[in-house]
Scaffold this motif. Structure first.
Motif, PDB file in Angstrom:
ATOM      1  N   ARG A 150      -7.531  10.432  -2.185  1.00 21.18           N
ATOM      2  CA  ARG A 150      -7.760  10.537  -0.745  1.00 21.18           C
ATOM      3  C   ARG A 150      -8.554  11.807  -0.431  1.00 21.18           C
ATOM      4  NH1 ARG A 150      -3.486  12.082   3.474  1.00 21.18           N
ATOM      5  NH2 ARG A 150      -2.374  12.668   1.601  1.00 21.18           N
ATOM      6  N   PHE A 151      -8.256  12.885  -1.148  1.00 23.55           N
ATOM      7  CA  PHE A 151      -8.996  14.139  -0.965  1.00 23.55           C
ATOM      8  C   PHE A 151     -10.458  13.965  -1.366  1.00 23.55           C
ATOM      9  CE2 PHE A 151     -10.736  17.881  -3.060  1.00 23.55           C
ATOM     10  CZ  PHE A 151     -10.656  18.824  -2.057  1.00 23.55           C
ATOM     11  N   TYR A 152     -10.694  13.330  -2.515  1.00 24.60           N
ATOM     12  CA  TYR A 152     -12.068  13.178  -2.998  1.00 24.60           C
ATOM     13  C   TYR A 152     -12.867  12.205  -2.139  1.00 24.60           C
ATOM     14  CZ  TYR A 152     -10.398  15.729  -7.020  1.00 24.60           C
ATOM     15  OH  TYR A 152      -9.869  16.705  -7.825  1.00 24.60           O
ATOM     16  N   ASP A 153     -12.176  11.266  -1.500  1.00 28.59           N
ATOM     17  CA  ASP A 153     -12.860  10.356  -0.587  1.00 28.59           C
ATOM     18  C   ASP A 153     -13.432  11.109   0.609  1.00 28.59           C
ATOM     19  OD1 ASP A 153     -12.169   8.266  -2.211  1.00 28.59           O
ATOM     20  OD2 ASP A 153     -10.411   7.677  -1.038  1.00 28.59           O
ATOM     21  N   GLN A 154     -12.800  12.214   0.973  1.00 32.19           N
ATOM     22  CA  GLN A 154     -13.163  12.944   2.186  1.00 32.19           C
ATOM     23  C   GLN A 154     -13.912  14.241   1.920  1.00 32.19           C
ATOM     24  OE1 GLN A 154      -9.303  13.481   3.941  1.00 32.19           O
ATOM     25  NE2 GLN A 154      -9.011  11.309   4.374  1.00 32.19           N
ATOM     26  N   THR A 155     -14.104  14.601   0.647  1.00 37.62           N
ATOM     27  CA  THR A 155     -14.736  15.882   0.303  1.00 37.62           C
ATOM     28  C   THR A 155     -15.956  15.647  -0.576  1.00 37.62           C
ATOM     29  OG1 THR A 155     -12.534  16.903   0.311  1.00 37.62           O
ATOM     30  CG2 THR A 155     -14.334  18.169  -0.664  1.00 37.62           C
ATOM     31  N   SER A 179     -19.769  20.222  -2.453  1.00 43.11           N
ATOM     32  CA  SER A 179     -19.000  21.212  -1.702  1.00 43.11           C
ATOM     33  C   SER A 179     -17.824  21.715  -2.525  1.00 43.11           C
ATOM     34  CB  SER A 179     -18.507  20.600  -0.387  1.00 43.11           C
ATOM     35  OG  SER A 179     -17.638  21.471   0.288  1.00 43.11           O
ATOM     36  N   LEU A 180     -17.191  20.811  -3.251  1.00 42.18           N
ATOM     37  CA  LEU A 180     -16.048  21.180  -4.087  1.00 42.18           C
ATOM     38  C   LEU A 180     -16.491  22.072  -5.243  1.00 42.18           C
ATOM     39  CD1 LEU A 180     -13.030  20.731  -4.388  1.00 42.18           C
ATOM     40  CD2 LEU A 180     -13.519  18.710  -5.768  1.00 42.18           C
ATOM     41  N   VAL A 181     -17.615  21.732  -5.858  1.00 40.17           N
ATOM     42  CA  VAL A 181     -18.159  22.559  -6.943  1.00 40.17           C
ATOM     43  C   VAL A 181     -18.476  23.959  -6.421  1.00 40.17           C
ATOM     44  CG1 VAL A 181     -20.134  22.863  -8.487  1.00 40.17           C
ATOM     45  CG2 VAL A 181     -19.051  20.628  -8.278  1.00 40.17           C
ATOM     46  N   ARG A 212      -3.184  17.115   0.270  1.00 42.50           N
ATOM     47  CA  ARG A 212      -3.566  15.743  -0.073  1.00 42.50           C
ATOM     48  C   ARG A 212      -3.440  15.534  -1.588  1.00 42.50           C
ATOM     49  NH1 ARG A 212      -9.224  15.816   3.045  1.00 42.50           N
ATOM     50  NH2 ARG A 212      -9.025  17.994   2.409  1.00 42.50           N
ATOM     51  N   LEU A 213      -2.228  15.627  -2.069  1.00 43.52           N
ATOM     52  CA  LEU A 213      -1.963  15.542  -3.500  1.00 43.52           C
ATOM     53  C   LEU A 213      -1.858  14.095  -3.958  1.00 43.52           C
ATOM     54  CD1 LEU A 213       0.784  18.307  -3.697  1.00 43.52           C
ATOM     55  CD2 LEU A 213      -1.626  18.556  -4.281  1.00 43.52           C
ATOM     56  N   ALA A 214      -2.062  13.904  -5.248  1.00 37.33           N
ATOM     57  CA  ALA A 214      -1.876  12.581  -5.833  1.00 37.33           C
ATOM     58  C   ALA A 214      -0.390  12.222  -5.777  1.00 37.33           C
ATOM     59  CB  ALA A 214      -2.378  12.558  -7.271  1.00 37.33           C
ATOM     60  N   PRO A 215      -0.063  10.962  -5.504  1.00 35.39           N
ATOM     61  CA  PRO A 215       1.354  10.554  -5.474  1.00 35.39           C
ATOM     62  C   PRO A 215       2.020  10.814  -6.824  1.00 35.39           C
ATOM     63  CG  PRO A 215      -0.056   8.844  -4.539  1.00 35.39           C
ATOM     64  CD  PRO A 215      -0.971   9.852  -5.165  1.00 35.39           C
ATOM     65  N   VAL A 216       3.254  11.255  -6.776  1.00 35.21           N
ATOM     66  CA  VAL A 216       3.991  11.565  -8.003  1.00 35.21           C
ATOM     67  C   VAL A 216       5.348  10.881  -7.968  1.00 35.21           C
ATOM     68  CG1 VAL A 216       2.843  13.776  -8.372  1.00 35.21           C
ATOM     69  CG2 VAL A 216       4.893  13.677  -6.948  1.00 35.21           C
ATOM     70  N   GLN A 217       6.058  11.005  -9.076  1.00 36.64           N
ATOM     71  CA  GLN A 217       7.398  10.437  -9.180  1.00 36.64           C
ATOM     72  C   GLN A 217       8.309  11.049  -8.116  1.00 36.64           C
ATOM     73  OE1 GLN A 217       9.249  11.321 -12.914  1.00 36.64           O
ATOM     74  NE2 GLN A 217      10.844   9.787 -12.699  1.00 36.64           N
ATOM     75  N   GLN A 218       9.059  10.194  -7.422  1.00 31.66           N
ATOM     76  CA  GLN A 218       9.896  10.650  -6.316  1.00 31.66           C
ATOM     77  C   GLN A 218      11.392  10.494  -6.581  1.00 31.66           C
ATOM     78  OE1 GLN A 218       8.591   8.724  -2.722  1.00 31.66           O
ATOM     79  NE2 GLN A 218       6.514   9.538  -2.873  1.00 31.66           N
ATOM     80  N   GLU A 219      11.759   9.946  -7.721  1.00 34.62           N
ATOM     81  CA  GLU A 219      13.165   9.733  -8.033  1.00 34.62           C
ATOM     82  C   GLU A 219      13.509  10.416  -9.360  1.00 34.62           C
ATOM     83  OE1 GLU A 219      14.309   5.659  -7.771  1.00 34.62           O
ATOM     84  OE2 GLU A 219      12.990   5.242  -6.076  1.00 34.62           O
ATOM     85  N   VAL A 258       3.104  -5.556   0.947  1.00 35.31           N
ATOM     86  CA  VAL A 258       2.383  -4.279   0.954  1.00 35.31           C
ATOM     87  C   VAL A 258       1.293  -4.299   2.025  1.00 35.31           C
ATOM     88  CG1 VAL A 258       0.890  -2.734  -0.360  1.00 35.31           C
ATOM     89  CG2 VAL A 258       2.863  -3.810  -1.467  1.00 35.31           C
ATOM     90  N   THR A 259       1.330  -3.309   2.906  1.00 33.01           N
ATOM     91  CA  THR A 259       0.300  -3.098   3.918  1.00 33.01           C
ATOM     92  C   THR A 259      -0.211  -1.679   3.754  1.00 33.01           C
ATOM     93  OG1 THR A 259       1.342  -4.654   5.451  1.00 33.01           O
ATOM     94  CG2 THR A 259      -0.189  -3.048   6.390  1.00 33.01           C
ATOM     95  N   PHE A 260      -1.546  -1.506   3.808  1.00 33.41           N
ATOM     96  CA  PHE A 260      -2.106  -0.198   3.462  1.00 33.41           C
ATOM     97  C   PHE A 260      -3.395   0.069   4.224  1.00 33.41           C
ATOM     98  CE2 PHE A 260      -5.057   2.211   0.694  1.00 33.41           C
ATOM     99  CZ  PHE A 260      -4.379   3.431   0.674  1.00 33.41           C
ATOM    100  N   ALA A 261      -3.576   1.337   4.610  1.00 36.82           N
ATOM    101  CA  ALA A 261      -4.815   1.806   5.243  1.00 36.82           C
ATOM    102  C   ALA A 261      -5.172   3.160   4.659  1.00 36.82           C
ATOM    103  CB  ALA A 261      -4.653   1.904   6.753  1.00 36.82           C
ATOM    104  N   TYR A 262      -6.431   3.357   4.281  1.00 38.64           N
ATOM    105  CA  TYR A 262      -6.846   4.637   3.713  1.00 38.64           C
ATOM    106  C   TYR A 262      -6.759   5.753   4.741  1.00 38.64           C
ATOM    107  CZ  TYR A 262      -8.612   2.208  -0.422  1.00 38.64           C
ATOM    108  OH  TYR A 262      -8.706   1.457  -1.562  1.00 38.64           O
ATOM    109  N   ASP A 263      -7.129   5.443   5.990  1.00 43.32           N
ATOM    110  CA  ASP A 263      -7.123   6.453   7.045  1.00 43.32           C
ATOM    111  C   ASP A 263      -5.888   6.404   7.924  1.00 43.32           C
ATOM    112  OD1 ASP A 263      -7.565   4.094   8.371  1.00 43.32           O
ATOM    113  OD2 ASP A 263      -9.490   4.656   9.230  1.00 43.32           O
TER     114      ASP A 263
END
Length: 582
Positions: free
Chosen positions: A104-109, A113-115, A317-324, A340-345
């Motif tokens: 999600r971060f890389y989609d928006q950056t 600019s990051l380099v 905006r971190l990558a999803p990780v293990q939550q349990e 499953v319902t999903f929206a990037y924004d």
């Protein structure tokens, strides 16, 4: 600034030692003019030259400057080493953070600019530690020492110089306020330059093919011109506020001191040694002031750069990780999507109420027009993005319960555009899994029939691979990507149009390999060419984020719906009859 200084905690002992050495060097510097004052007033002016005291005084003078030179050298080297070590730590922190940021971060950056943040901004912060902080510390200690020497000689004269400090502090404050705005613009424009450069280099073939050189040159020139204007403003500000303004204050101080001595001379004898020492101290006092003012340029740039770097380090905006706390293992490979319902924004839904099950050993194909949501399903299964509605389960366990290591080891991903790393062929198959032997690497290549072209390479498995594998054909890169995936022996196989970039002969070889790869594995495949997924156990037809049809190839053709229309478009009007005849 407080956060930047907090990195010094890693080198407490070294900082303390360097600071003590700095104090000794400064003390030696401050005592030099006092020794010279004693020589002028006690011996030179009365023309008394006893040999032994003068020799001792001479050795003391030379000794003080020798100590100053040696200790200043040591403290400069020490502070520079500390600074370089701090930047090394910071760069590792930034690079590590980048590895854990979500897609999600890389989609928006923008990549450029990051380099720019990782390279240019950290380099500017390095200049802060290497040049600015050591200069400020050194100059501040020197100024305090000079004030002490002035008060020792004459408290009234020292107070006259002390009156100048508010003017100097005001100059620094005005310069900081004005320059911070200018340098923020220059960093942003430099970031945009890198982004435009990165975009141009990656798309050079398209730029040349579509004759876009003039447009890109114009856009790059406009950004470059804005950067130049911002830099010219900083040059004008530096010219006005640094040497000129500080020198004016110095002249005022010099006139005040000379006036004081001139007025005193009407009633008292003026000691030349004291006059010499004060003029010497005034020169030495404004030298660190000049150094600090000149370093404010780098300081302001570093503050802006630190703001951008810390903004990156604090990005959530971190990558999803293990939550349990559970640590389930992927044993069978059953994949289930439940509503499953999903929206990037978070607003525009790309997936709506997606539900399906892929059992072990089955192949589920995802088809649909561009933008229908096929890749989004893959992205969620790979846990590249978090989901807020519905759930994804593997072997009955929620996706969030699995560790990253377990998921990445048990789910094999092959993308349409295979990414190759700099190294050699074996490195690109093995990657970081050092436990894989050369024999296992070779067997993986043989399994996907990549061994046939690898044997023809001059150095075979040790053949160098350049950036992005530019020296290999798209088909060869795809075969290496297959071998890389099979070397891990995954339970779940994810194919994102894996045969799209290969020629017909290579595709036949890959199809043969795929039929072996799918045995005992759950396979989820995105396909644009419907001929490649006719033997799938289940085909899901997506349209605008929803599953509108599902079934086998024959079942979907008989329905005469969207899949039937897509198949006709690809194979002509007689496709249905030919398929039925088969």
């Amino acid at each position: 600034m407080r956060r930047l200084l907090s990195y010094l905690r890693y080198f407490k002992k070294k900082v303390i030692i360097a600071f003590i050495v700095l104090l000794i060097a400064t003390g030696a510097d401050v005592l030099g003019p006092i020794v010279m004052k004693i020589f002028i007033d006690n011996y030179l002016t009365p023309r008394v030259f006893p040999v032994q005291p003068l020799i001792l005084l001479g050795f003391l003078f030379i000794g003080l400057y020798t100590i100053s030179a040696l200790f200043n050298y040591y403290q400069v080297i020490s502070f520079q080493k500390i600074a370089l070590n701090i930047i090394q730590i910071m760069r590792v922190e930034v690079f590590s953070k980048v590895q854990h940021l979500g897609l999600r971060f890389y989609d928006q950056t923008p990549g450029g600019s990051l380099v720019s943040r990782i390279t240019n901004d950290t380099e500017t912060i390095k200049d802060l530690y290497v040049t600015v902080l050591s200069t400020i510390v050194n100059s501040t200690v020197m100024m305090i020492g000079i004030f002490a020497g002035m008060f020792f000689l004459d408290a009234r004269l020292a107070l006259i110089c002390f009156i100048l400090m508010p003017f100097l502090l005001a100059l620094m404050w005005v310069y900081r306020t004005l320059s911070s705005k200018i340098y923020r613009v220059t960093r942003v424009k430099l970031s945009q330059l890198n982004a435009k450069l990165n975009e141009s280099l990656q798309g050079m073939s398209m730029i040349q093919a579509m004759r876009q050189q003039k447009r890109l040159r114009r856009e790059f020139g406009e950004i470059n011109n804005d950067h130049k204007k911002a830099m010219l403003k900083s040059v004008s500000l530096n010219s006005l506020m640094l040497r000129s303004a500080v020198y004016s204050v110095y002249l005022i101080g010099l006139m005040m001191i000379l006036s004081f001595f001139g007025i005193q001379s009407f009633d008292h004898v003026v000691k030349i040694g004291v006059l010499y020492a004060f003029i010497n101290y005034l020169d030495r006092f404004f030298d660190p002031i000049n150094q600090i003012m000149q370093q404010l340029t780098i300081f302001q740039q570093a503050m802006v750069s630190a703001e951008r770097v810390f903004g990156l380090l604090d990005d959530q905006r971190l990558a999803p990780v293990q939550q349990e706390n559970k640590h389930p293992a992927v044993r069978e490979g059953r994949v289930e999507f439940r509503h499953v319902t999903f929206a990037y924004d978070g607003k525009n839904m790309v997936l709506k109420n997606i539900s399906f099950t892929a059992n072990p050993g089955e192949t589920v194909a995802l088809v649909g027009h561009t933008g229908s949501g096929k890749s989004s399903i893959i992205n969620l299964l790979m846990r590249f993005y978090p989901i807020k509605q519905g759930g994804i389960f593997i072997d009955g366990q929620p996706l969030t319960a699995f560790s990253d290591d377990e998921l990445r080891k048990r789910i094999g991903l092959v993308l349409q555009d295979s990414f190759m790393f700099v190294g050699d062929v074996a490195d690109n198959i093995r990657l970081s899994h050092e436990e894989l032997t050369d024999e296992q690497v070779r067997k993986a290549a043989e399994f996907v029939q990549a061994d046939s072209f690898i044997k023809k390479l001059p150095k075979r498995y040790h053949e160098p691979v350049g950036e992005r594998g530019a020296t290999f054909s798209s088909g060869q890169r795809q075969l290496l990507s297959f071998a890389r995936t099979m070397a891990q022996n995954p339970k779940i196989l994810v194919l994102d149009e894996a045969t799209a970039s290969v020629d017909t002969e290579t595709e036949e070889a890959i199809q043969t390999a795929l039929s072996k790869m799918r045995k005992g594995r759950t396979t989820i495949a995105i396909a644009h060419r419907l001929s490649t997924i006719q033997d799938a156990d289940q085909i899901l037809v997506l349209h605008r984020g929803e599953i509108v049809e599902r079934g086998t190839h024959q079942e979907l053709l008989q329905k005469g719906g969207l899949y039937f229309n897509m198949y006709q478009l690809q194979h002509g009007k007689g496709a249905e009859e030919r398929s039925s005849a088969q």
